[in-house]
Enzyme design. Structure first.
Site, PDB file in Angstrom:
ATOM      1  N   LYS A  59       1.560   1.990 -11.399  1.00  0.00           N
ATOM      2  CA  LYS A  59       1.908   2.805 -10.229  1.00  0.00           C
ATOM      3  C   LYS A  59       0.626   3.052  -9.457  1.00  0.00           C
ATOM      4  CE  LYS A  59       4.895   4.851  -7.770  1.00  0.00           C
ATOM      5  NZ  LYS A  59       5.718   5.928  -8.250  1.00  0.00           N
TER       6      LYS A  59
ATOM      7  N   SER B 281       4.297  -0.704  -8.504  1.00  0.00           N
ATOM      8  CA  SER B 281       4.986   0.102  -7.498  1.00  0.00           C
ATOM      9  C   SER B 281       3.957   0.989  -6.830  1.00  0.00           C
ATOM     10  CB  SER B 281       6.043   0.996  -8.158  1.00  0.00           C
ATOM     11  OG  SER B 281       7.022   0.244  -8.794  1.00  0.00           O
TER      12      SER B 281
ATOM     13  N   GLN C 184       3.068 -10.830  -7.946  1.00  0.00           N
ATOM     14  CA  GLN C 184       3.796 -10.550  -9.188  1.00  0.00           C
ATOM     15  C   GLN C 184       4.878 -11.618  -9.299  1.00  0.00           C
ATOM     16  OE1 GLN C 184       4.778  -6.150  -8.790  1.00  0.00           O
ATOM     17  NE2 GLN C 184       3.372  -6.497  -7.080  1.00  0.00           N
TER      18      GLN C 184
END
Lengths: 362, 362, 362, 362
Positions: free
Chosen positions: C157, C226, C348
């Site tokens: 994150k 994220s 990713q």
């Protein structure tokens, strides 16, 4: 000796940013125990899944918990209204009441009340109308406002239905609607009719479940109701003028006949703040402590005979369109963007229009 | 003998509703062959995938094909701007030019020009700046406007990049951006700088690819540029005042310093339509034939020191927010909702502000 | 004696609903002090102004504060990923580590690390790449995972830029982008490259600021990043297999070559859970403790030669489109909807594809 | 001698891109006069203000006008379904019928019918149910399909209510709803019940206005209905198997029990195209000429006991969520993204599920 209402309008950097309020408390400019209500204009979508309201409320409660006893937090009205479309600036409006040594001279009077939690089945029905009506009466009494005409704004935060709540309640058959978005409107509408009944604008016995959010001809000129996912009760904040109060602040209101009724707003400002050349001067606008208004798309699909597209837009809720548009008008008139414009004005002013109140220094 | 510009503002029930224009033609009030431009404010999102612009254009071309020779259609500027946020009412603005027997008295002068189709690689670069600059010069000459100060509004429709076009062009390396949304801004910005260069507002040699849509301090005070998926050329419409023209119409403009600058708009209206009490009277607003304005969110994230949330909203494009908000201000001032407010004001007025022009009867 | 990872997947009724976690703690099924990470799939838009992540984080911290010392909360990775498009069901994944008496047999191994807070200027640059690389190495060591091949998923994150933060940092010139939405992608991309560098998938010296989120050919096959508004550091959670651990759980992963690569997912499931007839049986799907996947729209604008419209949609972010679509595929394969699918998969997995990992009982 | 149905699936670069169809006609591979229906999956929002449907229809009619007599265009069903969420690829499905010398062997049989234009008052009521039922019967007869079981898919395009139409009709009291979005559901629901009545799935006399779009237990397993702003009649296309027809094509269908029912889809594909390893092989998927499916959010708010958020999302219509999600599942199974998935499945399959049909080469 008399009560005095104080009003602080404070910038918010995000829904959990209570630093501006804390700074006032720490500086001694605001006594936490004197707070009776906090209004928050938060930057969510203002519709069903707007969690900025709950986030702001949780943040306020954590902050208040550091300054007042836990029991006292529950008696503070925390009224969050989502939606900062256009250039609306997220902000808090903190309303506090202090006892002063001054003689009562007549001034802004405020008081709050909270109904019991509603059941999902009661949301958007006459049960809600009556609960709200009682709460408004109770708050008026507490604020020593005896004449209905002296009430200039009643702000209510009320609950909505979610798929979860409908299922818990026992399903579609016993709730007023299965649409979460529609439930927000029914709840706001029922709250507004409760206000209208208490203020003598409508006859309570002429009201019925069927007309809630349907009969747009019936409305209160001083109601402002927001619905949110974070509560099941109705929180009521009454604001008006009372001889029993003191201090420099006053409140007045006008009804915008439609979403482009700058003329009425202009008159409201001019009467209370002096002559205006297009827009309030910085000196005039500094005297404005709060601008509270409702905005909605007219059900007719038109404004002064010309079609609008707000009700046919499936990408953006009409409440978002209306808030941003009316805020543009009010920002033009006042030179301010931290305006408490909330959407969804069922029974809050005429179709497509709505009440607009200002709190100002005399 | 002199030329005269005529302007019709006509309601649109949907992007393909050209019935209002047809009715004027059939009634003899509008000669199809005299039309030089049609502006359309259509009800799409005004962003990349707004097909209401193409739909409106196709509908106009079908309609025009029934009244004028095929070759003549291509020389009519069809400038569609998507986005009717808030109460903006979808409408057409039909601009036509007729020869009259009247002596030239000075009046609204209009002319159009179209660049050659751009390659995807040219979009948003100095190549576009220069093509537009040439087209503006050409249109000014045709309109017999010699002084740059007599140009009050230049409306341009310009192309954008899509994933498809980028791929066709040979990929990411040779286009100005791979973001379709960003390409709209670069294209509008390059067009605006082309206008500014021709009007002497900036020195062409001081411009570069790198500053397009980046250096917000450089701008034209009379540019209005929309980008759309339906064309690859830039369509230019110049509007100003010229001694060689005749008729009752005139044009004037002002620059809004920010999105809440009602003061400037108020002055523009008062100077040309007489004293105003809050809002134009119906008699005054009937003299307004077109309101043309740009709106955008300030890159600073603030309006007069107060935060706005338009640039951080991932649900609604900032262009949509800005259009609805500024339209609210303009609707309040004028009493009209069929306003040609278009979004994305790169190099079109200062950051967060933008040009606002009115066409009116004297 | 060996460490064992335990994983609980728990339904969430709203971003502040931590009742499911509390119930496990109260029942003695989960020891609060053993929690090392909580992943939350929350129901916001997953983009810039998604406050459901901050709301969930605040709610978790309040809950954890009642069970563990304040200092210990900060070392728990709280990784919220917004966006429950389609039928994705909001849920928590609680990861805890306990010491057991069992001999080490080889099992799921997990550990976390947190970088120092980044400055706005560092977001989306090589500075972030290196900070993340260090944190991944540190977490691998702590998890006793020595071979890079034994790492099957790294969840990160990371922060984003807002208009506010850019201004605080000193303006547009010294940050990687002025677009808040774009900053989310740059931050995710830099984090992913940090993972790839540590896992030996790319050569760190071949990386540069310019290629972050640009060169889609370079990627990690096990990264999931994220970005969120609620933090300024990067929180890293490494998951893999280690001989030093014990317990029934294992992890495996596959790379989806594109957004419709059910074949790879099918093989991953069949290899670890046995033969499949179209969809996992209820018995098989009960053995699945977590499904972790990335989804994104291919920059090419195509999937297997056919155009998609995700990048041209100005109403819905492409990240939202991609999450819902890929979740539909994964839900079909697994029979589950509480899937941790997160959007924005820069570096990713390959362009338009992404890693997919499963934690399961052997 | 027998009739044969031919099916072409053709990419669409934008709603007005009919070039792929034109190319087939010009190459002699498709005879314009043999076309009986064109389905279009267009890239709008699929909701009220989706003008991509009208734009596509207008573009098709212009193109068809160059190849067939004007009167013949009106008898071609032009059924546009908006919404290409996720990786759905915009495309046309052109259905044509030719007379061949082959003996009737049993094959895909197709025929169309169009009801008279509905009044706004009839939309979403039993009047619409009966008009549609008649049209379905008429199309079955024309297609020589005698048994209801041989009908595998009925595609209908039906009208909706707008604020404009409601006002024209005489106001809120005499239409089925004042919500434009809700009217789309009522219209789709009434159409589906018309199909169900004709196919013997429900008893017509057991139906009523009140149950339309309300009683989710009553449905057709072969209905697919889209509503659009561009028409006032209902266009009906019946597809099934008939002994009187010839050719290589066949149709079959299955009902998805919920939005994640890959098992049923897998069986449908395996039965007709052979054994499947996760996903159809390229050879198998080439035999698939069309995938036609309905998707919707379950009214219960859950899928297999787990909450979804589609009905509580005020930013994205639940129809958009459902289409993208189910398309992900179908794309995974088939390897294709040009899938005709349409949203809003009132009375079209069970709550949250829906019919799925495939047209394939045997």
């Amino acid at each position: 000796m008399a009560r005095e209402t104080r009003v602080h309008r404070i910038a918010m950097a995000s829904p959990d940013d209570v630093s501006g309020i804390t700074a006032l408390i720490d500086a001694g400019d605001l006594k936490a125990s004197s707070i009776i209500a906090i209004l928050g204009k938060t930057e969510g979508n203002g519709c069903v899944n707007d969690f900025t309201r709950g986030y702001a409320t949780q943040s306020l409660r954590m902050m208040l918990g550091r300054h007042v006893p836990a029991d006292d937090i529950d008696r503070i009205c925390l009224i969050m209204s989502g939606g900062t479309e256009g250039a609306i600036s997220p902000h808090w409006i903190v309303i506090s009441v202090v006892e002063t040594d001054a003689a009562p001279t007549g001034a802004l009077a405020t008081a709050q009340a909270i109904t019991r939690p509603l059941t999902p089945t009661e949301i958007g029905t006459m049960a809600q109308v009556d609960l709200v009506a009682d709460a408004v009466r109770s708050a008026m009494a507490q604020a020593s406002i005896s004449a209905a005409d002296d009430v200039h704004f009643v702000q209510i935060k009320c609950p909505l239905l979610t798929a979860e709540r409908i299922e818990e309640a026992g399903g579609a058959d016993i709730v007023s609607t299965t649409s979460t978005l529609k439930s927000m409107g029914l709840s706001r509408g029922a709250s507004a009719l409760g206000i209208a009944a208490t203020l003598g604008e409508v006859d309570r016995d002429a009201l019925s479940d069927a007309m809630i959010s349907t009969d747009v001809s019936v409305y209160s000129s001083r109601a402002s109701c927001s619905s949110g996912i974070e509560l099941m009760a109705c929180e009521v904040l009454v604001m008006g003028m009372s001889d029993a109060w003191s201090g420099p602040l006053a409140i007045d209101h006008v009804v915008m006949a439609d979403g482009i009724d700058l003329k009425s707003v202009h008159e409201l400002l001019a009467q209370n703040l002096g002559p205006i050349e297009g827009q309030l001067t910085p000196v005039q606008s500094q005297r404005l402590l709060a601008v509270l208004a409702k905005a909605e798309a007219s059900q007719s699909g038109h404004v002064r005979g010309r079609r609008h597209t707000m009700l046919d837009d499936s990408d953006i809720s009409s409440t978002r369109h209306a808030r941003g548009f009316v805020a543009g008008l009010l920002a033009g008139a006042t030179g301010l963007t931290d305006l408490f414009v909330s959407g969804g004005a069922e029974h809050q002013g005429p179709d497509g229009g709505g009440p607009c109140a200002i709190i100002f220094e005399r």
